[in-house]
Scaffold this motif. Structure first.
Motif, PDB file in Angstrom:
ATOM      1  N   GLY A   1       0.812  -1.219   0.000  1.00 20.11           N
ATOM      2  CA  GLY A   1       0.000   0.000   0.000  1.00 20.11           C
ATOM      3  C   GLY A   1       0.839   1.259   0.000  1.00 20.11           C
ATOM      4  N   ALA A   2       2.071   1.155   0.492  1.00 16.74           N
ATOM      5  CA  ALA A   2       2.960   2.322   0.517  1.00 16.74           C
ATOM      6  C   ALA A   2       3.312   2.806  -0.886  1.00 16.74           C
ATOM      7  CB  ALA A   2       4.235   1.986   1.284  1.00 16.74           C
ATOM      8  N   LEU A   3       3.154   1.944  -1.878  1.00 12.77           N
ATOM      9  CA  LEU A   3       3.472   2.342  -3.261  1.00 12.77           C
ATOM     10  C   LEU A   3       2.607   3.511  -3.720  1.00 12.77           C
ATOM     11  CD1 LEU A   3       3.820  -1.208  -4.862  1.00 12.77           C
ATOM     12  CD2 LEU A   3       5.662   0.449  -4.551  1.00 12.77           C
ATOM     13  N   ALA A   4       1.403   3.605  -3.183  1.00 11.42           N
ATOM     14  CA  ALA A   4       0.491   4.668  -3.612  1.00 11.42           C
ATOM     15  C   ALA A   4       0.961   6.050  -3.181  1.00 11.42           C
ATOM     16  CB  ALA A   4      -0.914   4.403  -3.053  1.00 11.42           C
ATOM     17  N   TYR A   5       1.881   6.113  -2.236  1.00 10.14           N
ATOM     18  CA  TYR A   5       2.319   7.413  -1.714  1.00 10.14           C
ATOM     19  C   TYR A   5       3.771   7.726  -2.054  1.00 10.14           C
ATOM     20  CZ  TYR A   5      -1.937   7.393   1.105  1.00 10.14           C
ATOM     21  OH  TYR A   5      -3.245   7.375   1.517  1.00 10.14           O
ATOM     22  N   VAL A   6       4.383   6.930  -2.920  1.00  7.46           N
ATOM     23  CA  VAL A   6       5.783   7.164  -3.267  1.00  7.46           C
ATOM     24  C   VAL A   6       5.963   8.523  -3.935  1.00  7.46           C
ATOM     25  CG1 VAL A   6       7.701   6.367  -4.690  1.00  7.46           C
ATOM     26  CG2 VAL A   6       6.350   4.719  -3.424  1.00  7.46           C
ATOM     27  N   HIS A   7       5.000   8.923  -4.780  1.00  5.19           N
ATOM     28  CA  HIS A   7       5.147  10.173  -5.531  1.00  5.19           C
ATOM     29  C   HIS A   7       5.084  11.410  -4.646  1.00  5.19           C
ATOM     30  CE1 HIS A   7       0.826   9.667  -5.065  1.00  5.19           C
ATOM     31  NE2 HIS A   7       0.661  10.936  -5.404  1.00  5.19           N
ATOM     32  N   VAL A   8       4.448  11.296  -3.481  1.00  3.88           N
ATOM     33  CA  VAL A   8       4.386  12.449  -2.562  1.00  3.88           C
ATOM     34  C   VAL A   8       5.412  12.329  -1.437  1.00  3.88           C
ATOM     35  CG1 VAL A   8       1.951  12.842  -3.040  1.00  3.88           C
ATOM     36  CG2 VAL A   8       2.602  11.355  -1.133  1.00  3.88           C
ATOM     37  N   GLY A   9       6.044  11.170  -1.317  1.00  7.47           N
ATOM     38  CA  GLY A   9       7.029  10.954  -0.260  1.00  7.47           C
ATOM     39  C   GLY A   9       6.443  10.173   0.897  1.00  7.47           C
ATOM     40  N   LEU A  10       7.075   9.061   1.216  1.00  4.92           N
ATOM     41  CA  LEU A  10       6.562   8.225   2.305  1.00  4.92           C
ATOM     42  C   LEU A  10       6.604   8.948   3.650  1.00  4.92           C
ATOM     43  CD1 LEU A  10       8.125   4.725   1.460  1.00  4.92           C
ATOM     44  CD2 LEU A  10       5.817   5.524   1.018  1.00  4.92           C
ATOM     45  N   GLU A  11       7.568   9.886   3.796  1.00  4.66           N
ATOM     46  CA  GLU A  11       7.695  10.596   5.063  1.00  4.66           C
ATOM     47  C   GLU A  11       6.465  11.434   5.387  1.00  4.66           C
ATOM     48  OE1 GLU A  11       9.724  10.737   2.557  1.00  4.66           O
ATOM     49  OE2 GLU A  11      11.648   9.847   3.170  1.00  4.66           O
ATOM     50  N   LYS A  12       5.710  11.829   4.353  1.00  3.04           N
ATOM     51  CA  LYS A  12       4.522  12.669   4.546  1.00  3.04           C
ATOM     52  C   LYS A  12       3.225  11.882   4.423  1.00  3.04           C
ATOM     53  CE  LYS A  12       7.016  16.501   2.366  1.00  3.04           C
ATOM     54  NZ  LYS A  12       7.019  17.475   1.249  1.00  3.04           N
ATOM     55  N   SER A  13       3.323  10.570   4.414  1.00  3.86           N
ATOM     56  CA  SER A  13       2.170   9.706   4.198  1.00  3.86           C
ATOM     57  C   SER A  13       1.815   8.949   5.470  1.00  3.86           C
ATOM     58  CB  SER A  13       2.487   8.705   3.077  1.00  3.86           C
ATOM     59  OG  SER A  13       3.403   7.717   3.545  1.00  3.86           O
TER      60      SER A  13
END
Length: 381
Positions: free
Chosen positions: A246-258
């Motif tokens: 599921g973390a793949l969906a937030y790679v473009h915004v940065g995992l640190e901010k997800s």
């Protein structure tokens, strides 16, 4: 010789008290069993409609009360026996000085070439085990030690893994764990999976998304397949793998901010380093203990997978778990057996509380204070 005699006297007291307690308990148990069997025979011989009269119920209650009294007395005797056993340890501490420094003052210590070599080998192992390979190599050269490669190699491997982890390089650790996949699986260790999780999230943080997906397909599937026969563990791992994907969906915004920011926490790296370091300090002691148990043929005395047979000191820097061990029963606290705080401030486990209490009354095993069990408070970590 006097010290040995003093300890022997305390041991004789323990044996004598144990024999008396065992004899008394056997007599009481046989007595109550005979009474119960006689009354059961009386009930079977009597005519009736199968109903228990008030008189019979009273008699049954009396027998139950007598059985409980015997059990309570046996428990009290056991506590008294524990007190007698503890005096043996005190006698040993009192009569035998644990000062090992006198060995170094002995003029005959390590005078032979063989003894000196053994001492140097022990010191050499200590240097390698504690992460000081330069000093170890210098001692090998100056003391002209031979055939040390097989001895120091495991320590060198551990030190190289620790150094690589400090640089956030998972390569050596992953290589070591992958070579021992079957062994880790047999003991129920998730070390390899934790390293692979860290490698996967590192790839995502570095923007290597495609490589991360291929890595997950290759390795996470193997982990799930390995535990497919263990339903509870398998379902837990499936949940973790879903979270990682599921973390793949937030790679473009940065995992640190997800919502998946905990996967990028520095604490994960610190925890892995601490785990390897603590293991490196504990393993030599465990290996020595295993060898001693095999030599004395007492390996079957310890078969628990939940705790260690001895307490191992891994230095204060690696003590980061809040774990309570009951000083009475010598067991770690669990959800079913939580720690409790007595009125006087001393802490014991809930099971120990039940064993020590007499009805609603309890006397602290460490001080003279008496209290009501209702005043005891459970401790939450």
């Amino acid at each position: 010789m006097e010290a040995c005699t003093a300890v022997e006297k305390e041991l004789d007291k323990v044996f004598e008290k144990f024999r008396d307690l065992d004899k008394e308990n056997q007599r009481k148990v046989e007595e109550i069993i005979n009474k119960i069997e006689e009354y059961v025979a009386t009930l079977n011989d009597s005519d009736g409609d199968g109903q228990i009269s008030a008189a019979k119920a009273v008699k049954i209650m009396e027998l139950l009360a007598e059985a409980r009294a015997i059990a309570t007395k046996a428990s009290t005797g056991h506590r008294e026996l524990h007190s007698t056993v503890s005096k043996v340890g005190k006698a040993i501490d009192k009569n035998f000085a644990a000062d090992y420094s006198v060995a170094a003052l002995n003029p005959d210590f390590a005078t032979s070439e063989r003894d000196a070599k053994l001492v140097n080998e022990v010191i050499c192992r200590h240097f390698y085990r504690t992460g000081l390979p330069e000093l170890g190599a210098l001692l090998v050269q100056s003391a002209q030690l031979e055939n040390t490669e097989s001895v120091v190699e495991p320590y060198m491997v551990i030190n190289s893994i620790v150094e690589a982890l400090r640089r956030r390089d998972l390569g050596p650790a992953l290589s070591w764990a992958e070579q021992r996949t079957d062994q880790l699986h047999q003991i129920g260790s998730f070390l390899l999976f934790r390293l692979q999780k860290l490698q996967y999230t590192t790839m995502l943080q570095q923007g290597r998304v495609k490589e991360g997906i291929l890595y997950a397909r290759l390795h996470f599937g193997r982990v799930l397949q390995a535990y497919i026969d263990r339903e509870e563990i398998h379902s837990q791992l499936v949940g973790e793998v879903r979270s990682l994907m599921g973390a793949l969906a937030y790679v473009h915004v940065g995992l640190e901010k997800s919502p998946y920011a905990p996967l990028t926490s520095d604490s994960l790296w610190i925890e892995i380093c601490d785990l390897v370091n603590a293991g490196a300090k504990a393993v030599p002691l465990l290996m020595n203990m295993k060898q001693v148990m095999q030599q004395r043929q007492v390996g079957g005395m310890w078969s628990s997978n939940d705790d260690l047979p001895i307490e191992i000191d891994v230095d204060r820097e690696f003590r980061f778990h809040s774990v309570f061990a009951c000083p009475i029963l010598k067991q770690q606290a669990t959800e079913q057996n939580p720690p409790v705080r007595l009125v006087c401030g001393h802490c014991i486990s809930k099971d120990a509380l039940h064993k020590l209490s007499h009805g609603n009354k309890l006397k602290c095993p460490y001080c003279p204070m008496e209290m009501n069990t209702a005043d005891v408070k459970q401790i939450f970590f």
